[in-house]
Design a protein around this motif. Structure first.
Motif, PDB file in Angstrom:
ATOM      1  N   ASP A  70       0.831  -1.204   0.000  1.00 42.30           N
ATOM      2  CA  ASP A  70       0.000   0.000   0.000  1.00 42.30           C
ATOM      3  C   ASP A  70       0.867   1.255   0.000  1.00 42.30           C
ATOM      4  O   ASP A  70       0.487   2.285  -0.581  1.00 42.30           O
TER       5      ASP A  70
ATOM      6  N   LEU B  69      -4.145  -0.802 -10.549  1.00 41.13           N
ATOM      7  CA  LEU B  69      -3.876  -1.418  -9.247  1.00 41.13           C
ATOM      8  C   LEU B  69      -5.124  -2.130  -8.761  1.00 41.13           C
ATOM      9  O   LEU B  69      -6.231  -1.578  -8.803  1.00 41.13           O
ATOM     10  N   LYS B  70      -4.959  -3.352  -8.277  1.00 40.08           N
ATOM     11  CA  LYS B  70      -6.087  -4.142  -7.779  1.00 40.08           C
ATOM     12  C   LYS B  70      -5.711  -4.714  -6.417  1.00 40.08           C
ATOM     13  O   LYS B  70      -4.683  -5.386  -6.265  1.00 40.08           O
ATOM     14  N   SER B  71      -6.557  -4.455  -5.432  1.00 41.33           N
ATOM     15  CA  SER B  71      -6.263  -4.932  -4.081  1.00 41.33           C
ATOM     16  C   SER B  71      -6.385  -6.452  -4.001  1.00 41.33           C
ATOM     17  O   SER B  71      -7.336  -7.046  -4.512  1.00 41.33           O
TER      18      SER B  71
ATOM     19  N   ARG C  31       1.621   1.875  -3.499  1.00 40.24           N
ATOM     20  CA  ARG C  31       0.397   2.331  -4.189  1.00 40.24           C
ATOM     21  C   ARG C  31       0.165   3.823  -3.993  1.00 40.24           C
ATOM     22  O   ARG C  31      -0.188   4.546  -4.935  1.00 40.24           O
TER      23      ARG C  31
ATOM     24  N   TYR D 135      -1.281  -5.102  -3.393  1.00 42.21           N
ATOM     25  CA  TYR D 135      -1.941  -4.798  -4.666  1.00 42.21           C
ATOM     26  C   TYR D 135      -1.191  -5.462  -5.818  1.00 42.21           C
ATOM     27  O   TYR D 135       0.051  -5.515  -5.820  1.00 42.21           O
TER      28      TYR D 135
END
Length: 586
Positions: A139, A153-155, A142, A171
């Protein structure tokens, strides 16, 4: 506890990468895997330096690098993964080398046993969560890169990391095609300077990527470009440049309307499919006025057959357009293909990067051209590409010291010409490099040979216009550049820059300003805009352009630039420097 002799580092980005299934690859073919991994690691080391990184450790299948910022590390990671995805296309008969990457930000300590620290441990654990060819970031990363255009970006939530007690949201990060496109200047519709529309005028539209894999997009673009390059060799054929035809990728425009917009009679379209090393190329030639198909063909074969396909497509199109192909033109119909397909793939990717015209992309492109040269030392396009990158490095003060870069640019172009005397790319690269070495007659001769082999190559015509201009023949320069604009109606900004230069050399500062102000990106125009306004006595406009010049080129100095414009007669260059001085540029 930090031990004596341990040196702490400021907060920086920490990148870990390892090869997926390395042990299995080694077991399957140890010698080949070692060779491929060695080449991959050498490329990574070069690229990391180009993107501001420092490789700290390499152990078998793992790489540890430190970067000054998260943005630098992410840009490197995205481009690195794209390289190995591209490599997989051209090595489809072998198991792909796929890296997993983890990036964190924090403190790292340089100890006698290597780079240590909690943040380093987190980065090492992250890469194990990434998919092969994927990137995982914390994070903290990010937050620093979320505003970078084109990143996705994908958690992944907060999975448990081995031996890490704290909860960290992770991510997955991808660059996507948007990131790729963001690095390129927008293609702008220009006002046509006169339609071609002759009976043998033609545009080749981008081949559709029927496989749907974004990694193959560069293959489709490369094949389209090479078919266009082959067609430009016919003196009686008017061929629209790839930059202009590429505007109609994924278009909803009718063939008749495309033909009107580009000023052509005929269109070629088609599609490309690939599964493992098997390919299918579908091509159609149509009369755009009636939208009637004149010829269509499907080619099936191995990836190594792609050069034969290109030659056959070119020959059939020429025959259908009733172009008389004499023996000399037949001999120069196509360049010799590389011995190794992988070299061709690196050339296509390097060419794409080179067109971005940034310091990082220039270095990156050169690494790929050098890699292609290593794989196939007899392939001339790699030497021409290296020459181009070195030439730009000299021009834009990206090399320190700059002069050896220009000397090497000439040498690499000469090698390209010696390997294939019929390839216009080598002659054009030699013409450009010789020009900046002030070898004026050699430059003109090289460009004359280039247009002998590719008389309709718009970029070469525009470059030759520049060479002719600095030799003092501004009227011929303007004619050549305007012909290039007709062949490339969506022409890039640098055409306008060379045209503006011709008007400046004619002392027509008002027309120079008008021409340069049509540029979409005026980064390279501010020098001449500053001088033109100053020489007209428009000091407010001159100082405004000077401020933009120093914003876009903070490394700019009059001392360096005094030696850059290669005018054979120093008078235009003296006027340029005079105007810049009047505006307060130092």
């Amino acid at each position: 506890m930090v031990t004596p002799g341990t040196h702490g580092k400021p907060i920086q980005a920490i990148l870990f990468a390892d090869i997926h299934n390395y042990s299995r690859l080694m077991k399957k073919d140890e010698v080949q895997t070692l060779q491929r991994v060695d080449r991959a690691v050498r490329l990574i080391k070069s690229l990391a330096r180009d993107y501001g990184g420092d490789i700290k450790n390499i152990a078998g299948d793992g790489v540890l690098a430190l970067f000054q910022s998260a943005q630098q590390s992410v840009k490197f990671a995205v481009e690195m993964q794209r390289e190995f995805q591209t490599d997989a296309v051209w090595n489809s008969k072998n198991d792909p080398i796929a890296f997993r990457i983890g990036i964190n930000v924090g403190e790292a300590y340089d100890t006698e046993t290597g780079i240590q620290g909690h943040s380093v441990n987190v980065a090492a654990r992250l890469q194990s969560l990434a998919t092969p060819g994927g990137i995982c970031v914390t994070d903290a990363v990010r937050r620093e890169v979320r505003d970078v255009e084109g990143l996705h970006l994908k958690s992944l939530g907060a999975p448990r990391l081995k031996n890490i007690d704290e909860t960290i949201e992770i991510y997955s990060l991808t660059g996507g095609e948007d990131f790729h496109a963001a690095a390129h200047g927008e293609i702008v519709r220009r006002e046509m300077t006169g339609a071609i529309a002759s009976e043998s005028s033609i545009a080749v539209l981008p081949l559709d990527n029927l496989t749907g894999d974004p990694v193959l997009s560069h293959v489709c673009d490369g094949l389209t470009g090479d078919i266009i390059a082959n067609l430009t060799r016919f003196r009686d054929m008017h061929v629209i440049a790839q930059r202009s035809s590429s505007v109609f990728r994924d278009h909803g425009t009718s063939p008749a309307q495309i033909a009107r917009m580009l000023g052509v009679r005929y269109l070629v379209d088609g599609g490309f499919q690939m599964a493992l090393h098997r390919i299918r190329l579908q091509v159609r030639l149509m009369d755009a006025r009636t939208e009637r198909s004149l010829w269509s063909e499907r080619f099936d074969g191995d990836l190594k057959d792609i050069f034969a396909f290109q030659d056959e497509v070119t020959a059939v199109i020429a025959a259908r357009l009733s172009i008389e192909v004499d023996a000399a033109e037949q001999r120069k119909l196509s360049s010799a293909p590389p011995r190794e397909l992988e070299a061709y793939g690196l050339i296509l990717r390097g060419r794409d990067l080179f067109l971005r015209r940034t310091r990082e992309a220039n270095l990156h492109a050169r690494r790929l051209f050098e890699n292609a040269r290593e794989i196939d030392p007899s392939y001339p396009r790699s030497y021409a590409g290296i020459s181009r990158t070195l030439n730009d490095a000299w021009r834009f003060n990206w090399a320190d010291p700059p002069e050896p870069a220009l000397d090497e640019a000439v040498r690499q172009a000469e090698i390209a010409v010696s390997l294939d005397p019929t390839d216009a790319r080598g002659h054009a690269a030699l013409g450009s490099a010789s020009l900046y070495k002030r070898r004026y007659d050699e430059s003109l001769a090289a460009f004359e040979r280039a247009i002998e082999y590719n008389p309709n190559d718009a970029d070469v015509l525009a470059e030759m216009g520049h060479s002719v201009c600095v030799n003092g023949d501004t009227e011929r320069a303007i004619t050549l550049i305007k012909r290039a604009m007709r062949l490339n109606p969506y022409y890039p900004d640098w055409y306008l820059w060379h045209l503006g230069e011709a008007h400046f050399d004619n002392s027509d500062y008002r027309l120079a300003i008008h021409t340069l102000n049509q540029m979409y990106d005026k980064t390279e125009a501010y020098r001449m805009l500053t001088a033109s306004h100053a020489l007209l006595g428009e000091m407010d406009e001159a100082r405004a352009s000077a401020r933009q010049l120093l914003i876009t080129h903070p490394e700019f100095t009059l001392r360096h630039w005094t030696n850059v414009p290669p005018d054979r007669n120093s008078e235009p260059r003296d006027r340029l420097i005079e105007g810049l001085k009047k505006a307060g540029v130092k």
